[in-house]
Design a protein around this motif. Structure first.
Motif, PDB file in Angstrom:
ATOM      1  N   VAL A   1      -6.372  -4.957   8.736  1.00  0.00           N
ATOM      2  CA  VAL A   1      -5.882  -3.908   7.836  1.00  0.00           C
ATOM      3  C   VAL A   1      -7.013  -3.132   7.193  1.00  0.00           C
ATOM      4  CG1 VAL A   1      -4.520  -3.429   5.757  1.00  0.00           C
ATOM      5  CG2 VAL A   1      -3.749  -5.180   7.377  1.00  0.00           C
ATOM      6  N   PHE A   2      -8.049  -3.839   6.747  1.00  0.00           N
ATOM      7  CA  PHE A   2      -9.101  -3.193   5.944  1.00  0.00           C
ATOM      8  C   PHE A   2     -10.436  -3.066   6.666  1.00  0.00           C
ATOM      9  CE2 PHE A   2      -6.225  -5.464   3.022  1.00  0.00           C
ATOM     10  CZ  PHE A   2      -5.760  -4.393   2.281  1.00  0.00           C
TER      11      PHE A   2
ATOM     12  N   SER B   1      -4.046   4.314   0.719  1.00  0.00           N
ATOM     13  CA  SER B   1      -4.295   3.867   2.083  1.00  0.00           C
ATOM     14  C   SER B   1      -5.251   2.676   2.067  1.00  0.00           C
ATOM     15  CB  SER B   1      -4.901   5.001   2.921  1.00  0.00           C
ATOM     16  OG  SER B   1      -6.194   5.323   2.441  1.00  0.00           O
ATOM     17  N   ALA B   2      -5.308   1.981   3.192  1.00  0.00           N
ATOM     18  CA  ALA B   2      -6.192   0.820   3.278  1.00  0.00           C
ATOM     19  C   ALA B   2      -7.638   1.197   3.023  1.00  0.00           C
ATOM     20  CB  ALA B   2      -6.045   0.170   4.659  1.00  0.00           C
ATOM     21  N   SER B   3      -8.016   2.409   3.408  1.00  0.00           N
ATOM     22  CA  SER B   3      -9.406   2.852   3.221  1.00  0.00           C
ATOM     23  C   SER B   3      -9.753   3.084   1.751  1.00  0.00           C
ATOM     24  CB  SER B   3      -9.662   4.132   4.012  1.00  0.00           C
ATOM     25  OG  SER B   3      -8.803   5.171   3.567  1.00  0.00           O
ATOM     26  N   ASP B   4      -8.729   3.148   0.878  1.00  0.00           N
ATOM     27  CA  ASP B   4      -8.977   3.328  -0.557  1.00  0.00           C
ATOM     28  C   ASP B   4      -9.318   2.012  -1.260  1.00  0.00           C
ATOM     29  OD1 ASP B   4      -8.339   6.103  -0.591  1.00  0.00           O
ATOM     30  OD2 ASP B   4      -6.198   5.611  -0.636  1.00  0.00           O
ATOM     31  N   ILE B   5      -9.034   0.877  -0.621  1.00  0.00           N
ATOM     32  CA  ILE B   5      -9.119  -0.413  -1.302  1.00  0.00           C
ATOM     33  C   ILE B   5     -10.576  -0.892  -1.372  1.00  0.00           C
ATOM     34  CG2 ILE B   5      -8.379  -2.821  -1.270  1.00  0.00           C
ATOM     35  CD1 ILE B   5      -6.170  -0.781  -1.939  1.00  0.00           C
TER      36      ILE B   5
ATOM     37  N   LEU C   1       0.835  -1.205   0.000  1.00  0.00           N
ATOM     38  CA  LEU C   1       0.000   0.000   0.000  1.00  0.00           C
ATOM     39  C   LEU C   1       0.869   1.255   0.000  1.00  0.00           C
ATOM     40  CD1 LEU C   1      -2.682  -1.089   2.641  1.00  0.00           C
ATOM     41  CD2 LEU C   1      -3.043  -0.844   0.174  1.00  0.00           C
ATOM     42  N   ALA C   2       1.935   1.250   0.803  1.00  0.00           N
ATOM     43  CA  ALA C   2       2.829   2.411   0.848  1.00  0.00           C
ATOM     44  C   ALA C   2       3.518   2.619  -0.500  1.00  0.00           C
ATOM     45  CB  ALA C   2       3.863   2.225   1.955  1.00  0.00           C
TER      46      ALA C   2
END
Length: 427
Positions: A339-340, A311-315, A305-306
């Motif tokens: 994570v998500f 960010s995890a919230s984008d997935i 992700l980095a």
């Protein structure tokens, strides 16, 4: 001090697949979206405790390669067929010219494809073990003079990328990568580095495997890793399901054509998806068992992700490794939840395809790219009831979900503690 330049964007412009779900990318995608499991009784495994697999059907090796098919191990046949489809899909060669000894002439010639700067990176876990097994049996039964003189060049692990390079006339790096069941996701990560660094302009990356043979099946069964549902092969691969009891062996290949977005745009190609980031770690824990805490696997996800800058919230979607083993699925479900949370939809296409070992990551990255492209998330086949000991994740099941997918993650985890993760995004 000068700021470090942003890495070039990389896109997937071509996809080729040979899987139990279909002999082409389109056929495989259709079967996965329909949620039709492919596991059946396998005559090659008759008489063994586990006598079924997700076997490849509809693949015409003689039609594709003529008499050369007899000189190629299965994993090489699968790889070359997938590579031909991928480069044709990317518009790099004319479909009638790919693999016919004319790849450097006419459409797809040096005008839009510099073969000296094109690499081939393929992952595999067992390579040409089918050829080793067959020739070993000959040696024991009929003596040394019965062994095929081409045994070594047929069976060694580098044969598949070498064969793809020879078939298409490619002169960049041709490498075989082996990180067990994470191998072809590892290949995608290395390909991303080759393109970002400028060492290649195009990379054919993916994986290939032909492990549905008695030696491999018995070996995994002795580890208690395989499902034993011989009375119901189609229902045996059950990712995340309460009644899962092991994975189903599978075979096949996927090759993705990767290139920098600006180069693709210059020749009028937008691509299926962007390959945005990659993360890889090692559990350093056990030969076969994953770290029960999932710490290194989680680190691979966060590093990917980095690297992608999201960010995890984008997935929107996680294509899980989820092989249908009791321990592995539980650890991954906790990882996804940590994570998500419940924000990302989750699927595992192994309910349809089974587990293609070293080829699994590339096949699942291809399906993930198609989810981004079409806005469709395939359902997890054979899911009947949630496991009360696992967190409540948003698992897509029952029917495919039609929804936009802007960013997605594809996970791969392998024996030895290899963790590899890629992040994809809309082009």
């Amino acid at each position: 001090m000068n700021a470090r330049p942003e890495p070039a964007e990389v896109v997937i412009t071509g996809i080729g697949m040979v899987t139990p779900a279909g002999p082409t990318s389109a056929a495989s995608w259709k079967t996965v979206c329909e949620g039709r499991p492919t596991a059946v009784s396998d005559p090659r495994l008759a008489g063994h405790t586990v006598d079924f697999s997700c076997a490849l059907t509809g693949f015409d090796a003689e039609g594709a390669f003529g008499s050369d098919a007899r000189r190629m191990a299965l994993f090489t046949q699968f790889a070359v067929a997938a590579a031909r489809e991928a480069v044709a899909d990317a518009g790099l060669v004319d479909p009638g010219g790919a693999g016919q000894g004319s790849a450097g002439d006419g459409p797809g010639g040096e005008g839009n494809w510099d073969r000296s700067r094109t690499g081939v990176l393929l992952g595999t876990a067992v390579g040409g073990l089918d050829a080793w097994q067959a020739q070993g049996e000959r040696l024991l039964e009929r003596g040394p003079r019965s062994v095929n003189p081409l045994t070594v060049p047929m069976a060694i692990g580098n044969t598949a990328p070498a064969a793809v390079a020879m078939d298409l006339g490619l002169h960049g790096p041709a490498l075989s990568l082996s990180t067990a069941c994470a191998a072809s996701t590892t290949a995608l990560g290395f390909a991303l580095d080759l393109l970002r660094s400028g060492r290649c302009d195009v990379v054919l990356a993916g994986g290939t495997e032909s492990g549905t043979i008695p030696l491999v099946s018995v070996g995994f069964d002795r580890l208690k890793a395989l499902s034993r549902r011989s009375d119901d092969p189609a229902g045996a691969s059950r990712p995340f399901d309460r009644d899962r009891d092991g994975f189903v062996l599978s075979e096949g290949a996927a090759v993705l054509v990767l290139e920098r977005a600006r180069d693709a745009r210059a020749r009028g190609r937008r691509g299926y998806a962007r390959l945005l980031g990659y993360g890889e770690t090692a559990d350093a824990h056990h030969r076969t068992a994953p770290d029960p805490g999932g710490h290194a696997a989680r680190l691979a996800v966060t590093r990917a992700l980095a690297d992608a800058g999201v960010s995890a919230s984008d997935i929107d979607l996680v294509n899980a490794h989820a092989t249908s083993t009791p321990t592995g699925d539980a650890i991954e479900a906790r990882l996804v939840d940590q994570v998500f949370g419940g924000r990302s939809a989750v699927t595992s296409t192994k309910g349809v395809t089974g587990h293609m070992l070293g080829a699994a990551g590339a096949v699942e990255a291809a399906f993930t790219a198609l989810s981004v492209h079409h806005g469709v998330i395939p359902a997890t086949a054979n899911f009947g009831a949630p496991d009360p000991d696992m967190p409540d994740i948003d698992l897509v099941h029952g029917a495919a979900r039609h929804t936009p997918v802007s960013f997605a993650v594809s996970n791969s985890f392998g024996f030895g503690g290899h963790n590899a993760v890629v992040v994809l995004g809309s082009p």
